[in-house]
Design an enzyme around this catalytic site. Sequence first.
Site, PDB file in Angstrom:
ATOM      1  N   ARG A  28       0.822  -1.217   0.000  1.00  0.00           N
ATOM      2  CA  ARG A  28       0.000   0.000   0.000  1.00  0.00           C
ATOM      3  C   ARG A  28       0.851   1.261   0.000  1.00  0.00           C
ATOM      4  O   ARG A  28       0.508   2.255   0.642  1.00  0.00           O
ATOM      5  CB  ARG A  28      -0.928   0.032   1.228  1.00  0.00           C
ATOM      6  CG  ARG A  28      -2.032  -0.996   1.202  1.00  0.00           C
ATOM      7  CD  ARG A  28      -3.237  -0.510   0.420  1.00  0.00           C
ATOM      8  NE  ARG A  28      -4.229  -1.569   0.293  1.00  0.00           N
ATOM      9  CZ  ARG A  28      -5.333  -1.633   1.024  1.00  0.00           C
ATOM     10  NH1 ARG A  28      -5.589  -0.707   1.908  1.00  0.00           N
ATOM     11  NH2 ARG A  28      -6.165  -2.628   0.836  1.00  0.00           N
ATOM     12  N   ARG A  32      -3.176   6.728   0.294  1.00  0.00           N
ATOM     13  CA  ARG A  32      -3.675   7.783   1.160  1.00  0.00           C
ATOM     14  C   ARG A  32      -2.666   8.488   2.041  1.00  0.00           C
ATOM     15  O   ARG A  32      -2.940   9.568   2.543  1.00  0.00           O
ATOM     16  CB  ARG A  32      -4.818   7.238   2.031  1.00  0.00           C
ATOM     17  CG  ARG A  32      -6.059   6.990   1.233  1.00  0.00           C
ATOM     18  CD  ARG A  32      -7.102   6.313   2.065  1.00  0.00           C
ATOM     19  NE  ARG A  32      -6.671   4.973   2.432  1.00  0.00           N
ATOM     20  CZ  ARG A  32      -7.388   4.136   3.152  1.00  0.00           C
ATOM     21  NH1 ARG A  32      -8.547   4.514   3.611  1.00  0.00           N
ATOM     22  NH2 ARG A  32      -6.935   2.937   3.427  1.00  0.00           N
ATOM     23  N   ARG A  41      -6.263  12.441  -6.610  1.00  0.00           N
ATOM     24  CA  ARG A  41      -7.103  11.258  -6.569  1.00  0.00           C
ATOM     25  C   ARG A  41      -8.539  11.520  -7.033  1.00  0.00           C
ATOM     26  O   ARG A  41      -9.156  10.695  -7.684  1.00  0.00           O
ATOM     27  CB  ARG A  41      -7.068  10.715  -5.134  1.00  0.00           C
ATOM     28  CG  ARG A  41      -8.077   9.679  -4.760  1.00  0.00           C
ATOM     29  CD  ARG A  41      -7.832   8.357  -5.486  1.00  0.00           C
ATOM     30  NE  ARG A  41      -8.756   7.365  -4.972  1.00  0.00           N
ATOM     31  CZ  ARG A  41     -10.049   7.332  -5.271  1.00  0.00           C
ATOM     32  NH1 ARG A  41     -10.551   8.234  -6.069  1.00  0.00           N
ATOM     33  NH2 ARG A  41     -10.829   6.404  -4.753  1.00  0.00           N
ATOM     34  N   ASP A  77      -6.958  -2.804  -7.525  1.00  0.00           N
ATOM     35  CA  ASP A  77      -7.511  -3.426  -6.317  1.00  0.00           C
ATOM     36  C   ASP A  77      -7.830  -4.887  -6.617  1.00  0.00           C
ATOM     37  O   ASP A  77      -8.109  -5.243  -7.766  1.00  0.00           O
ATOM     38  CB  ASP A  77      -8.775  -2.701  -5.846  1.00  0.00           C
ATOM     39  CG  ASP A  77      -9.116  -3.079  -4.411  1.00  0.00           C
ATOM     40  OD1 ASP A  77      -8.565  -2.453  -3.484  1.00  0.00           O
ATOM     41  OD2 ASP A  77      -9.886  -4.029  -4.215  1.00  0.00           O
ATOM     42  N   TYR A 152     -15.384 -11.440   0.679  1.00  0.00           N
ATOM     43  CA  TYR A 152     -16.157 -10.201   0.484  1.00  0.00           C
ATOM     44  C   TYR A 152     -17.498 -10.484  -0.180  1.00  0.00           C
ATOM     45  O   TYR A 152     -18.513  -9.871   0.156  1.00  0.00           O
ATOM     46  CB  TYR A 152     -15.366  -9.198  -0.354  1.00  0.00           C
ATOM     47  CG  TYR A 152     -14.226  -8.544   0.403  1.00  0.00           C
ATOM     48  CD1 TYR A 152     -14.478  -7.686   1.470  1.00  0.00           C
ATOM     49  CD2 TYR A 152     -12.902  -8.773   0.056  1.00  0.00           C
ATOM     50  CE1 TYR A 152     -13.444  -7.080   2.163  1.00  0.00           C
ATOM     51  CE2 TYR A 152     -11.853  -8.176   0.747  1.00  0.00           C
ATOM     52  CZ  TYR A 152     -12.133  -7.332   1.804  1.00  0.00           C
ATOM     53  OH  TYR A 152     -11.109  -6.745   2.494  1.00  0.00           O
TER      54      TYR A 152
HETATM   55  O1  CP3 Z   1      -0.122   0.577  -2.995  1.00  0.00           O
HETATM   56  C1  CP3 Z   1      -0.606  -0.537  -3.232  1.00  0.00           C
HETATM   57  O2  CP3 Z   1      -0.452  -1.504  -2.470  1.00  0.00           O
HETATM   58  C2  CP3 Z   1      -1.306  -0.748  -4.568  1.00  0.00           C
HETATM   59  C3  CP3 Z   1      -2.684  -0.794  -4.633  1.00  0.00           C
HETATM   60  C4  CP3 Z   1      -3.583  -1.726  -3.865  1.00  0.00           C
HETATM   61  C5  CP3 Z   1      -4.843  -1.264  -3.397  1.00  0.00           C
HETATM   62  N1  CP3 Z   1      -5.524  -2.338  -2.891  1.00  0.00           N
HETATM   63  C6  CP3 Z   1      -5.332   0.128  -3.519  1.00  0.00           C
HETATM   64  C7  CP3 Z   1      -6.414   0.573  -2.631  1.00  0.00           C
HETATM   65  C8  CP3 Z   1      -3.483  -3.080  -3.551  1.00  0.00           C
HETATM   66  C9  CP3 Z   1      -2.334  -4.025  -3.785  1.00  0.00           C
HETATM   67  C10 CP3 Z   1      -4.728  -3.466  -2.948  1.00  0.00           C
HETATM   68  C11 CP3 Z   1      -5.046  -4.843  -2.547  1.00  0.00           C
HETATM   69  C12 CP3 Z   1      -6.191  -5.071  -1.658  1.00  0.00           C
HETATM   70  N2  CP3 Z   1      -7.433  -4.518  -1.709  1.00  0.00           N
HETATM   71  C13 CP3 Z   1      -6.198  -6.032  -0.624  1.00  0.00           C
HETATM   72  C14 CP3 Z   1      -5.047  -6.923  -0.281  1.00  0.00           C
HETATM   73  C15 CP3 Z   1      -3.992  -6.192   0.475  1.00  0.00           C
HETATM   74  C16 CP3 Z   1      -4.310  -5.952   1.917  1.00  0.00           C
HETATM   75  O3  CP3 Z   1      -4.287  -4.778   2.306  1.00  0.00           O
HETATM   76  O4  CP3 Z   1      -4.555  -6.918   2.648  1.00  0.00           O
HETATM   77  C17 CP3 Z   1      -7.467  -6.010  -0.014  1.00  0.00           C
HETATM   78  C18 CP3 Z   1      -7.903  -6.841   1.149  1.00  0.00           C
HETATM   79  C19 CP3 Z   1      -8.253  -5.062  -0.714  1.00  0.00           C
HETATM   80  C20 CP3 Z   1      -9.668  -4.687  -0.477  1.00  0.00           C
HETATM   81  C21 CP3 Z   1      -9.747  -3.238  -0.133  1.00  0.00           C
HETATM   82  N3  CP3 Z   1      -9.768  -2.218  -1.061  1.00  0.00           N
HETATM   83  C22 CP3 Z   1      -9.732  -2.641   1.151  1.00  0.00           C
HETATM   84  C23 CP3 Z   1      -9.718  -3.390   2.457  1.00  0.00           C
HETATM   85  C24 CP3 Z   1      -9.718  -1.240   0.959  1.00  0.00           C
HETATM   86  C25 CP3 Z   1      -9.588  -0.157   2.000  1.00  0.00           C
HETATM   87  C26 CP3 Z   1     -10.870   0.435   2.420  1.00  0.00           C
HETATM   88  C27 CP3 Z   1     -10.586   1.720   3.199  1.00  0.00           C
HETATM   89  O5  CP3 Z   1     -10.861   2.797   2.637  1.00  0.00           O
HETATM   90  O6  CP3 Z   1     -10.080   1.649   4.319  1.00  0.00           O
HETATM   91  C28 CP3 Z   1      -9.751  -0.998  -0.426  1.00  0.00           C
HETATM   92  C29 CP3 Z   1      -9.709   0.318  -1.091  1.00  0.00           C
HETATM   93  C30 CP3 Z   1      -8.360   0.701  -1.553  1.00  0.00           C
HETATM   94  N4  CP3 Z   1      -7.583  -0.080  -2.368  1.00  0.00           N
HETATM   95  C31 CP3 Z   1      -7.669   1.902  -1.272  1.00  0.00           C
HETATM   96  C32 CP3 Z   1      -6.447   1.842  -1.962  1.00  0.00           C
HETATM   97  C33 CP3 Z   1      -5.362   2.900  -2.034  1.00  0.00           C
HETATM   98  C34 CP3 Z   1      -8.189   3.059  -0.389  1.00  0.00           C
HETATM   99  C35 CP3 Z   1      -9.243   3.838  -1.024  1.00  0.00           C
HETATM  100  C36 CP3 Z   1      -8.796   4.771  -2.117  1.00  0.00           C
HETATM  101  O7  CP3 Z   1      -7.776   5.446  -1.973  1.00  0.00           O
HETATM  102  O8  CP3 Z   1      -9.510   4.829  -3.110  1.00  0.00           O
END
Ligand code: CP3
Length: 352
Positions: A28, A32, A41, A77, A152
Amino acid sequence: MTADLSTSSFLAACRGERPSRRPVWFQRQAGRSLPEYRAIRGTGSILQAVLDPALATEITLQPIRRYDTDAAILYSDIMVPIAATGFGVDIKAGVGPVAEAPFRSRADLDRVRPLDPDSDVPYVAETVRLLVRELGVPLIGFAGAPFTVASYLIEGGPSRTYTKTKALMLGDPELFGELLGRLADQAVASLRAQIAAGASAVQVFDSWAGALHPAHYERYVLPHTKRVFAGVADLEIPRIHFGVTTGELLPLMATAGVEMVGVDWRVALDSARARIPAGISVQGNLDPAVILAGWPQVQAEATDVLRRIGSHTGHVFNLGHGVLPESDPDVLQRLAEFVHAQPVGVAPDAPR
Ligand code: CP3
């Protein structure tokens, strides 16, 4: 111009070869915690943001410029393929993936159709192509493991207990297996498209597999994850397998057909190393919360991680899970510099 990655420290460590410097990237790392991310964004969910390859490319590059990390991870994602094939999932800010109509019965299998990357997610390959022209380091492509994506769909959103998922897994293993099989096919199609477009390693996130009893994991989940890794084996790029709270599962996760296993912070890296066969590299595992504690603590804890990996060169430094949104980018930059400055193959001597 596409960079020459033959001397990549990240790829060398993935393969268990000696890297020229200690490789580091942060899960990640894009997102953010970066002001420049928040500036561009826009509103809307990440599912909308990834439709714009120029934007997704820029977000992927931002942390590389700051931290000089040894790998980039695609801004996308794990829910992109299942969302693009029309299951009906959204990603809500501060919540995560949600499904309005969760997976409940055999009829719902029709909502999990095969992914055709060219027509369903053309923007993903386009982003990868733009990125590999710009990057001087390998790009990590990724997919969600079938279990984590299924959790999910079945729960309808994030869960602490995974009770509905486990109820289906144990109560109707045949249906559960068919769902995971379809999600495995989607993951393979997605990963192959990312690799064809230029990704030079892949990570499969089974973030929530740690909720399972090892015997249940081995019986109901691991075969599908193995199929994901087998589905890209012929492409001969490093494959990374990561999960959270998976200390007890590490020996099983290492059998999935992978070059490297990612370790969360709940297991000391020397015990993790001992649970994973010597030929397989390890990635990890600083507690992301340490970043919030101040530099002296970060340095001490990072040193401890390196001391525990000792002289083993098959190691990629990372956090044990994702960068927390409130992390100070300057601390992460200093951490990357610190790791890079430590000699390869030698345990740091600063004892604790
Ligand atoms: O920087 C990176 O790692 C690259 C991008 C990336 C994202 N999601 C971007 C994202 C990666 C590799 C993921 C994988 C992902 N998504 C996982 C596996 C990794 C882990 O953290 O265990 C999981 C479980 C998800 C599902 C998911 N998507 C979650 C739990 C969330 C967060 C929700 C929140 O807002 O707290 C997302 C949204 C998400 N995916 C964000 C980002 C940067 C945050 C929202 C946004 O900025 O739009």
